[in-house]
Write a protein that holds these residues in place. Structure first.
Motif, mmCIF file in Angstrom:
data_model
loop_
_atom_site.group_PDB
_atom_site.id
_atom_site.type_symbol
_atom_site.label_atom_id
_atom_site.label_comp_id
_atom_site.label_asym_id
_atom_site.label_seq_id
_atom_site.Cartn_x
_atom_site.Cartn_y
_atom_site.Cartn_z
ATOM 1 N N TRP A 93 -15.606 -12.703 28.434
ATOM 2 C CA TRP A 93 -16.686 -13.348 27.688
ATOM 3 C C TRP A 93 -16.887 -14.743 28.262
ATOM 4 N N PRO A 94 -18.121 -15.235 28.420
ATOM 5 C CA PRO A 94 -19.386 -14.550 28.127
ATOM 6 C C PRO A 94 -19.914 -13.839 29.372
ATOM 7 N N SER A 95 -19.334 -12.729 29.688
ATOM 8 C CA SER A 95 -19.711 -11.944 30.854
ATOM 9 C C SER A 95 -20.165 -10.562 30.412
ATOM 10 N N THR A 96 -20.573 -9.757 31.377
ATOM 11 C CA THR A 96 -20.984 -8.386 31.132
ATOM 12 C C THR A 96 -20.527 -7.539 32.319
ATOM 13 N N GLY A 223 -11.856 -26.258 23.634
ATOM 14 C CA GLY A 223 -11.623 -25.084 22.793
ATOM 15 C C GLY A 223 -12.473 -24.966 21.551
ATOM 16 N N GLY A 224 -13.466 -25.844 21.381
ATOM 17 C CA GLY A 224 -14.274 -25.789 20.167
ATOM 18 C C GLY A 224 -14.992 -24.461 19.990
ATOM 19 N N TYR A 225 -15.553 -23.931 21.069
ATOM 20 C CA TYR A 225 -16.278 -22.662 20.996
ATOM 21 C C TYR A 225 -15.361 -21.552 20.494
ATOM 22 N N ALA A 226 -14.111 -21.529 21.020
ATOM 23 C CA ALA A 226 -13.178 -20.465 20.661
ATOM 24 C C ALA A 226 -12.740 -20.585 19.211
ATOM 25 N N GLY A 249 -28.269 -21.371 25.389
ATOM 26 C CA GLY A 249 -27.554 -22.636 25.321
ATOM 27 C C GLY A 249 -26.061 -22.444 25.113
ATOM 28 N N TRP A 250 -25.687 -21.474 24.302
ATOM 29 C CA TRP A 250 -24.274 -21.210 24.018
ATOM 30 C C TRP A 250 -23.568 -20.623 25.240
ATOM 31 N N ILE A 251 -24.232 -19.730 25.953
ATOM 32 C CA ILE A 251 -23.602 -19.036 27.082
ATOM 33 C C ILE A 251 -23.616 -19.881 28.360
#
Length: 389
Positions: A93-96, A223-226, A249-251
């Motif tokens: 993440w944030p991958s595919t 680490g805020g996102y996590a 914006g998040w990714i």
């Protein structure tokens, strides 16, 4: 894969009507730079061609299989060599699937790229449940089922009794767990992140203690996102599911922050690269189910060994140590892409792996399949070469 026109029409309207936040001129210091995201959204709205990206992705042979009640999307390309080794590549993440999917031609047909045909692989690239075109889990518990799902995909669906495995980010956690829980199926593992050993803080060496202290500082800075994804994934999901600009914006901030790009995200990734990734989350509506995996595994919640965490499956990465007295037994190579960072001490790695190799790669960041594909592929080939027979 063919996204309905109505989904793209709706996206165009949303992009046109984006509401922008205040810009206090902080650039990237406060998160995603408003000026850059305006530029990216403008390109997305006026120039990005999803149908062309879709056509490129559809050159990869894609399938779906129902396994234990979960629909798993995967790429499966057979190798062009005398005795291809089965290899499962797991994204994070944030991958595919598009990220490791970029390696498929190089791994399946090495002769085409001037390498030895004997290094060919049968390549399988699954989309994690809750990501992209795999099913979204309807309840908790998917994380602890992932190793078994991958074993069933490889052995029962595709007929590979034993296979190699590679993963980065969450994909590395899955790959480490796969080796821990199903070593009889795993030839070896090649990972971009280490498994966490079970260790008493009183037993830490001086070097290990400094490593842990540095990790605590990094968790505070990055680490805020996590923490949000681990504690309040549903609250986050409303905005990211409703706003394409919000999702981007998040990714994109993570691709810039984690890539080896010296602060210039397009030094490593084109706008088309970034938007193809964002689009896979958008058209499938899977950002909520993808971030929920952080809650299931309590990811990034244990920067220090003394920090308590909720019960989580063994071997899930920084958040959960391996069971006491257990190590990963199959051969393992840690190919660490750490721009500006330091690797764990050798003693830390040896607590978690019985037969580790560690290489700090000379360049590349969190997304090596797109940043340094040649470097990554050569390392995968070299590691698995003596394990083929």
């Amino acid at each position: 894969m063919a996204v309905d026109d109505a989904v793209l029409d709706d996206l165009a309207i949303r992009l046109q009507r984006t509401r922008w936040p205040d810009d206090v001129g902080a650039g990237w210091a406060d998160g995603t730079d408003v000026a850059y995201l305006r530029e990216l959204v403008g390109y997305w709205r006026d120039r990005f061609d999803w149908r062309a990206a879709e056509q490129r992705l559809n050159r990869l042979p894609q399938f779906r299989a129902g396994i234990d009640g979960v629909g798993v999307h995967f790429v499966h390309e057979r190798g062009r060599g005398p005795d291809p080794l089965p290899l499962v590549l797991t994204h994070g993440w944030p991958s595919t699937f598009a990220e490791p999917g970029a390696l498929v031609p190089m791994l399946t047909d090495p002769a085409r790229f001037g390498a030895d045909p004997a290094d060919s692989f049968d390549v399988v690239v699954p989309s994690l449940p809750g990501f992209g075109f795999s099913d979204r889990p309807r309840g908790p518990g998917t994380a602890r089922r992932l190793p078994r799902l991958w074993v069933r995909l490889m052995s029962e669906v595709l007929g590979y009794r034993r296979f190699a495995a590679h993963g980065t980010d969450i994909g590395a956690f899955v790959t480490n767990r796969l080796a821990l829980e199903h070593p009889e199926h795993v030839v070896g593992v090649h990972v971009g992140h280490w498994a966490e050993p079970d260790v008493d803080t009183a037993e830490l060496t001086g070097q290990e203690r400094r490593f842990v202290e540095a990790r605590v500082r990094n968790a505070e800075a990055e680490g805020g996102y996590a923490h949000v994804q681990r504690t309040r994934p549903q609250s986050l999901a409303f905005g990211l599911t409703d706003s394409p600009a919000g999702l981007a914006g998040w990714i994109v901030e993570k691709w810039r922050s984690w890539g080896d790009c010296a602060g210039d995200v397009e030094r490593r990734f084109t706008k088309d690269d970034l938007l193809t990734t964002v689009m896979i989350y958008w058209v499938t509506g899977t950002i909520a189910s993808s971030v929920r995996l952080y809650k299931e595994w309590a990811l990034a919640s244990r920067p220090h060994p003394a920090c308590p965490v909720p019960p989580v499956p063994p071997g899930a990465g920084e958040s959960a140590p391996l069971p006491a007295g257990r190590r990963i037994e199959p051969p393992a190579r840690l190919a660490l892409f750490l721009p500006g960072g330091d690797p764990p001490p050798v003693s830390w790695i040896e607590r978690a792996y019985a037969r580790p190799q560690v290489a700090v790669m000379p360049r590349g960041g969190h997304f090596p399949a797109m940043e340094e594909p040649q470097l990554l592929v050569e390392d995968i080939r070299a590691f698995f070469r003596p394990l083929r027979h």
